[in-house]
Design a protein around this motif. Structure first.
Motif, mmCIF file in Angstrom:
data_model
loop_
_atom_site.group_PDB
_atom_site.id
_atom_site.type_symbol
_atom_site.label_atom_id
_atom_site.label_comp_id
_atom_site.label_asym_id
_atom_site.label_seq_id
_atom_site.Cartn_x
_atom_site.Cartn_y
_atom_site.Cartn_z
ATOM 1 N N PRO A 141 0.838 -1.201 0.000
ATOM 2 C CA PRO A 141 0.000 0.000 0.000
ATOM 3 C C PRO A 141 0.874 1.253 0.000
ATOM 4 N N GLU A 142 0.365 2.325 -0.608
ATOM 5 C CA GLU A 142 1.127 3.566 -0.689
ATOM 6 C C GLU A 142 0.240 4.777 -0.419
ATOM 7 N N ILE A 143 0.893 5.865 -0.020
ATOM 8 C CA ILE A 143 0.226 7.155 0.148
ATOM 9 C C ILE A 143 1.160 8.252 -0.354
ATOM 10 N N HIS A 144 0.591 9.417 -0.553
ATOM 11 C CA HIS A 144 1.326 10.620 -0.932
ATOM 12 C C HIS A 144 0.790 11.751 -0.067
ATOM 13 N N ARG A 145 1.580 12.764 0.184
ATOM 14 C CA ARG A 145 1.124 13.870 1.030
ATOM 15 C C ARG A 145 1.047 15.201 0.290
ATOM 16 N N LYS A 146 1.958 15.437 -0.655
ATOM 17 C CA LYS A 146 1.986 16.727 -1.351
ATOM 18 C C LYS A 146 1.174 16.714 -2.637
ATOM 19 N N PHE A 147 0.911 15.535 -3.155
ATOM 20 C CA PHE A 147 0.219 15.415 -4.437
ATOM 21 C C PHE A 147 -1.028 14.552 -4.325
ATOM 22 N N ILE A 148 -2.002 14.883 -5.150
ATOM 23 C CA ILE A 148 -3.166 14.046 -5.388
ATOM 24 C C ILE A 148 -2.799 13.167 -6.579
ATOM 25 N N ASP A 149 -2.980 11.880 -6.454
ATOM 26 C CA ASP A 149 -2.667 10.938 -7.527
ATOM 27 C C ASP A 149 -3.910 10.723 -8.384
ATOM 28 N N VAL A 150 -3.811 11.066 -9.658
ATOM 29 C CA VAL A 150 -4.872 10.755 -10.619
ATOM 30 C C VAL A 150 -4.344 9.596 -11.448
ATOM 31 N N GLN A 151 -4.934 8.422 -11.282
ATOM 32 C CA GLN A 151 -4.480 7.235 -12.000
ATOM 33 C C GLN A 151 -5.526 6.841 -13.030
ATOM 34 N N PHE A 152 -5.043 6.417 -14.202
ATOM 35 C CA PHE A 152 -5.912 6.197 -15.359
ATOM 36 C C PHE A 152 -5.442 4.978 -16.125
ATOM 37 N N LEU A 153 -6.364 4.058 -16.401
ATOM 38 C CA LEU A 153 -6.022 2.888 -17.218
ATOM 39 C C LEU A 153 -6.212 3.267 -18.679
ATOM 40 N N CYS A 154 -5.100 3.391 -19.380
ATOM 41 C CA CYS A 154 -5.085 3.879 -20.755
ATOM 42 C C CYS A 154 -5.216 2.743 -21.774
ATOM 43 N N SER A 155 -4.546 1.630 -21.509
ATOM 44 C CA SER A 155 -4.643 0.476 -22.401
ATOM 45 C C SER A 155 -4.264 -0.784 -21.636
ATOM 46 N N GLY A 156 -4.617 -1.915 -22.235
ATOM 47 C CA GLY A 156 -4.339 -3.201 -21.598
ATOM 48 C C GLY A 156 -5.355 -3.513 -20.527
ATOM 49 N N GLY A 157 -4.928 -4.366 -19.619
ATOM 50 C CA GLY A 157 -5.781 -4.704 -18.498
ATOM 51 C C GLY A 157 -6.441 -6.053 -18.667
ATOM 52 N N PRO A 158 -7.331 -6.336 -17.763
ATOM 53 C CA PRO A 158 -7.909 -5.459 -16.750
ATOM 54 C C PRO A 158 -6.965 -5.273 -15.551
ATOM 55 N N GLU A 159 -7.405 -4.400 -14.646
ATOM 56 C CA GLU A 159 -6.639 -4.079 -13.448
ATOM 57 C C GLU A 159 -7.611 -3.864 -12.294
ATOM 58 N N ASN A 160 -7.193 -4.255 -11.125
ATOM 59 C CA ASN A 160 -7.906 -3.884 -9.899
ATOM 60 C C ASN A 160 -7.013 -2.951 -9.095
ATOM 61 N N ALA A 161 -7.634 -2.148 -8.250
ATOM 62 C CA ALA A 161 -6.895 -1.292 -7.323
ATOM 63 C C ALA A 161 -7.588 -1.382 -5.967
ATOM 64 N N ALA A 162 -6.812 -1.491 -4.927
ATOM 65 C CA ALA A 162 -7.348 -1.523 -3.572
ATOM 66 C C ALA A 162 -7.187 -0.142 -2.951
ATOM 67 N N PHE A 163 -8.038 0.138 -1.966
ATOM 68 C CA PHE A 163 -7.953 1.415 -1.259
ATOM 69 C C PHE A 163 -8.490 1.248 0.147
ATOM 70 N N PHE A 164 -8.006 2.092 1.055
ATOM 71 C CA PHE A 164 -8.555 2.168 2.399
ATOM 72 C C PHE A 164 -8.116 3.473 3.030
ATOM 73 N N ASN A 165 -8.760 3.829 4.110
ATOM 74 C CA ASN A 165 -8.501 5.085 4.800
ATOM 75 C C ASN A 165 -7.186 5.013 5.577
ATOM 76 N N ASP A 166 -6.420 6.095 5.528
ATOM 77 C CA ASP A 166 -5.174 6.172 6.296
ATOM 78 C C ASP A 166 -5.522 6.604 7.717
ATOM 79 N N ASP A 167 -5.789 5.628 8.571
ATOM 80 C CA ASP A 167 -6.281 5.913 9.922
ATOM 81 C C ASP A 167 -5.186 5.952 10.983
ATOM 82 N N GLY A 168 -3.925 5.878 10.566
ATOM 83 C CA GLY A 168 -2.814 5.946 11.511
ATOM 84 C C GLY A 168 -2.393 4.611 12.089
ATOM 85 N N SER A 169 -3.030 3.529 11.691
ATOM 86 C CA SER A 169 -2.709 2.220 12.268
ATOM 87 C C SER A 169 -1.743 1.397 11.416
#
Length: 170
Positions: free
Chosen positions: A68-96
């Motif tokens: 898992p990854e996070i960024h602090r200074k930038f908003i990441d806009v990710q886009f599937l342009c070709s190929g695939g399929p792809e899944n992406a996971a996400f969850f809240n950064d709750d400090g744990s």
């Protein structure tokens, strides 16, 4: 986190609700054929805001092989342009989460977490034209293989400066 597709009939309405720099990044994805763009990292300026464009040729992997990854200074806009399929996971950064590698104070602006079996992950299916927007509080895991079958993808990432989006509506 935002999720959508540039071909959705409500795409233009979505753009109207967003800060101007974020809307500009999404509009750029719709208006440009990035499938034929050379891979690499590029500085771009959209409507007066300096951003980073990454054109990445990747292979999706098993979820267990990705951190898992996070960024602090930038908003990441990710886009599937070709190929695939792809899944992406996400969850809240709750400090744990446990830090695996912290590069937030480097030009990469990224922190990798150890996988956390207690994280309440959501899963996004990405098909062509799908975008996911990750804010600094959104932990995300891109490039996950669908049905555990690796696939080649062309992923576009636009890094939008968070500070340019605050109080900056269209």
């Amino acid at each position: 986190m935002l999720y959508g597709n540039i071909h959705n009939e409500f795409f233009s309405v979505q753009l109207e609700l967003l800060p101007k720099p974020l809307a500009s990044a999404l509009r750029f994805l719709k208006d440009n054929d990035l499938a034929s763009h050379e891979p690499g990292k590029f500085d771009i300026n959209l409507d007066g805001v300096n951003m980073i464009l990454q054109v990445l040729d990747l292979e999706t992997k098993l979820r267990s092989e990705l951190l898992p990854e996070i960024h602090r200074k930038f908003i990441d806009v990710q886009f599937l342009c070709s190929g695939g399929p792809e899944n992406a996971a996400f969850f809240n950064d709750d400090g744990s989460n446990t830090v695996h590698e912290d590069l937030l104070n480097s030009p990469r602006d990224i922190c990798f977490y150890e996988n956390n079996k207690n994280a309440r992950e959501g899963l996004i299916p990405l098909e062509l034209g799908t975008f996911a927007v990750y804010f600094p509080w959104d932990v995300h895991v891109p490039a996950i293989a669908v049905d555990n079958i690796p696939a080649n993808i062309r992923k576009i990432v636009i890094k939008v400066p968070l500070d340019k989006c605050i109080n900056n509506k269209i």
